[in-house]
Design a protein around this motif. Sequence first.
Motif, PDB file in Angstrom:
ATOM      1  N   UNK A  97       0.840  -1.202   0.000  1.00  0.00           N
ATOM      2  CA  UNK A  97       0.000   0.000   0.000  1.00  0.00           C
ATOM      3  C   UNK A  97       0.868   1.241   0.000  1.00  0.00           C
ATOM      4  N   UNK A  98       0.428   2.254  -0.743  1.00  0.00           N
ATOM      5  CA  UNK A  98       1.031   3.578  -0.656  1.00  0.00           C
ATOM      6  C   UNK A  98      -0.071   4.606  -0.808  1.00  0.00           C
ATOM      7  N   UNK A  99      -0.027   5.645   0.051  1.00  0.00           N
ATOM      8  CA  UNK A  99      -1.116   6.606   0.115  1.00  0.00           C
ATOM      9  C   UNK A  99      -0.740   7.979  -0.410  1.00  0.00           C
ATOM     10  N   UNK A 100      -1.588   8.950  -0.111  1.00  0.00           N
ATOM     11  CA  UNK A 100      -1.477  10.300  -0.665  1.00  0.00           C
ATOM     12  C   UNK A 100      -0.083  10.901  -0.490  1.00  0.00           C
ATOM     13  N   UNK A 101       0.438  11.481  -1.590  1.00  0.00           N
ATOM     14  CA  UNK A 101       1.653  12.280  -1.521  1.00  0.00           C
ATOM     15  C   UNK A 101       2.935  11.486  -1.449  1.00  0.00           C
ATOM     16  N   UNK A 102       3.021  10.372  -2.150  1.00  0.00           N
ATOM     17  CA  UNK A 102       4.228   9.546  -2.083  1.00  0.00           C
ATOM     18  C   UNK A 102       4.969   9.446  -3.423  1.00  0.00           C
ATOM     19  N   UNK A 103       4.242   9.282  -4.518  1.00  0.00           N
ATOM     20  CA  UNK A 103       4.898   9.011  -5.795  1.00  0.00           C
ATOM     21  C   UNK A 103       5.753  10.182  -6.276  1.00  0.00           C
ATOM     22  N   UNK A 104       5.412  11.392  -5.869  1.00  0.00           N
ATOM     23  CA  UNK A 104       6.155  12.561  -6.329  1.00  0.00           C
ATOM     24  C   UNK A 104       7.598  12.583  -5.836  1.00  0.00           C
ATOM     25  N   UNK A 105       7.920  11.793  -4.806  1.00  0.00           N
ATOM     26  CA  UNK A 105       9.288  11.786  -4.267  1.00  0.00           C
ATOM     27  C   UNK A 105      10.143  10.691  -4.896  1.00  0.00           C
ATOM     28  N   UNK A 106       9.651  10.059  -5.952  1.00  0.00           N
ATOM     29  CA  UNK A 106      10.347   8.936  -6.588  1.00  0.00           C
ATOM     30  C   UNK A 106      10.897   9.341  -7.950  1.00  0.00           C
ATOM     31  N   UNK A 107      12.213   9.253  -8.155  1.00  0.00           N
ATOM     32  CA  UNK A 107      12.783   9.630  -9.445  1.00  0.00           C
ATOM     33  C   UNK A 107      12.612   8.575 -10.529  1.00  0.00           C
ATOM     34  N   UNK A 108      12.308   7.345 -10.154  1.00  0.00           N
ATOM     35  CA  UNK A 108      12.251   6.236 -11.101  1.00  0.00           C
ATOM     36  C   UNK A 108      10.995   5.422 -10.805  1.00  0.00           C
ATOM     37  N   UNK A 109       9.920   5.703 -11.533  1.00  0.00           N
ATOM     38  CA  UNK A 109       8.658   5.031 -11.249  1.00  0.00           C
ATOM     39  C   UNK A 109       8.693   3.572 -11.690  1.00  0.00           C
ATOM     40  N   UNK A 110       9.383   3.275 -12.775  1.00  0.00           N
ATOM     41  CA  UNK A 110       9.510   1.886 -13.213  1.00  0.00           C
ATOM     42  C   UNK A 110      10.273   1.062 -12.180  1.00  0.00           C
ATOM     43  N   UNK A 111      11.334   1.641 -11.618  1.00  0.00           N
ATOM     44  CA  UNK A 111      12.088   0.953 -10.571  1.00  0.00           C
ATOM     45  C   UNK A 111      11.255   0.739  -9.331  1.00  0.00           C
ATOM     46  N   UNK A 112      10.451   1.726  -8.965  1.00  0.00           N
ATOM     47  CA  UNK A 112       9.536   1.592  -7.831  1.00  0.00           C
ATOM     48  C   UNK A 112       8.574   0.428  -8.054  1.00  0.00           C
ATOM     49  N   UNK A 113       8.012   0.325  -9.259  1.00  0.00           N
ATOM     50  CA  UNK A 113       7.052  -0.744  -9.551  1.00  0.00           C
ATOM     51  C   UNK A 113       7.704  -2.119  -9.458  1.00  0.00           C
ATOM     52  N   UNK A 114       8.970  -2.207  -9.863  1.00  0.00           N
ATOM     53  CA  UNK A 114       9.673  -3.494  -9.741  1.00  0.00           C
ATOM     54  C   UNK A 114       9.867  -3.869  -8.281  1.00  0.00           C
ATOM     55  N   UNK A 115      10.119  -2.886  -7.429  1.00  0.00           N
ATOM     56  CA  UNK A 115      10.232  -3.154  -5.990  1.00  0.00           C
ATOM     57  C   UNK A 115       8.887  -3.634  -5.447  1.00  0.00           C
ATOM     58  N   UNK A 116       7.803  -2.979  -5.834  1.00  0.00           N
ATOM     59  CA  UNK A 116       6.464  -3.407  -5.424  1.00  0.00           C
ATOM     60  C   UNK A 116       6.236  -4.862  -5.803  1.00  0.00           C
ATOM     61  N   UNK A 117       6.538  -5.218  -7.063  1.00  0.00           N
ATOM     62  CA  UNK A 117       6.333  -6.587  -7.523  1.00  0.00           C
ATOM     63  C   UNK A 117       7.200  -7.566  -6.742  1.00  0.00           C
ATOM     64  N   UNK A 118       8.417  -7.152  -6.398  1.00  0.00           N
ATOM     65  CA  UNK A 118       9.321  -8.016  -5.633  1.00  0.00           C
ATOM     66  C   UNK A 118       8.718  -8.403  -4.282  1.00  0.00           C
ATOM     67  N   UNK A 119       7.984  -7.495  -3.664  1.00  0.00           N
ATOM     68  CA  UNK A 119       7.486  -7.750  -2.317  1.00  0.00           C
ATOM     69  C   UNK A 119       6.094  -8.384  -2.292  1.00  0.00           C
ATOM     70  N   UNK A 120       5.464  -8.547  -3.439  1.00  0.00           N
ATOM     71  CA  UNK A 120       4.146  -9.165  -3.471  1.00  0.00           C
ATOM     72  C   UNK A 120       4.246 -10.683  -3.614  1.00  0.00           C
TER      73      UNK A 120
END
Length: 271
Positions: free
Chosen positions: A125-148
């Motif tokens: 889960x990630x809530x309001x006001x978080x994605x704007x602090x991420x320089x690499x959204x594709x890398x973030x998504x890979x981390x999400x997939x890693x933990x699911x």
Amino acid sequence: MTAISDREKIETNGQGWNLRAQAHLDSSYYGLDTFKQGRSTLRGLEEEELGDVDGQSLLHLQCHIGTNTISLARKGARVTGADISATAIATARGLAEELGVDARFVLSNVYDLPEVLDDTFDRVFTGFGTLTWLPDLAGWARVVARFLKPGGTVTIVEIHPVLTLFDEVDGQLKLTRSLFENRQESREMTTSYADRLADRVAVPAHTLHSWQWTVADLVTALLGAGLRIERLREVPVDARQRLPLMVADGERSWRVPGDPLPLSVTCVARK
């Protein structure tokens, strides 16, 4: 002036969030007194999108001082919160211990989290006001997939990027920024979102680096990480009053009068 790397920008943001976490302890936006008495800090849209979390393992990314994480634990989830700020994580751990809530907190930026956490989860889960602090959204998504876990879902509830393009000028919304230009911004800050309109929170001067992402960027990143989009919503309500002309729409919900704008976006994707 020598350009700094995204890694250095992330580290600078961590220092800024240390200052903000300290300032937020006395903010009415977080309202720790009533939170300690049992109030959930999850917004209605977040609860709606998450649904029943009882008995599920859940990783809360960019958890800040842990109030939403602890709120999820109170709903029966087995929660782990992760954040870049040492001050925020120390606060979250202290709150959990004080309240007798079983919640684990890990100090790490999103991209390095696989190096310090080896679990997998039913939910991310990630809530309001978080994605704007991420320089690499594709890398973030890979981390999400890693933990699911296989079959697990990620729930994102975020400020709609359209809302960030407007300012209020003489009681009217005025388009002042572009969604597609200047997508990386660096700002010197002496305030926090927690002091907007209703509060005044003193925060020492700090620099924050942010990145502008579109809804299409979010969907493309999740798909690129091998996740299947199950639900995508754009809704005309926001979690707080970001502009003076916004009016209350139920408890802890705000909208723009007249023809509604998309103020929040939610997405659920499955591994």
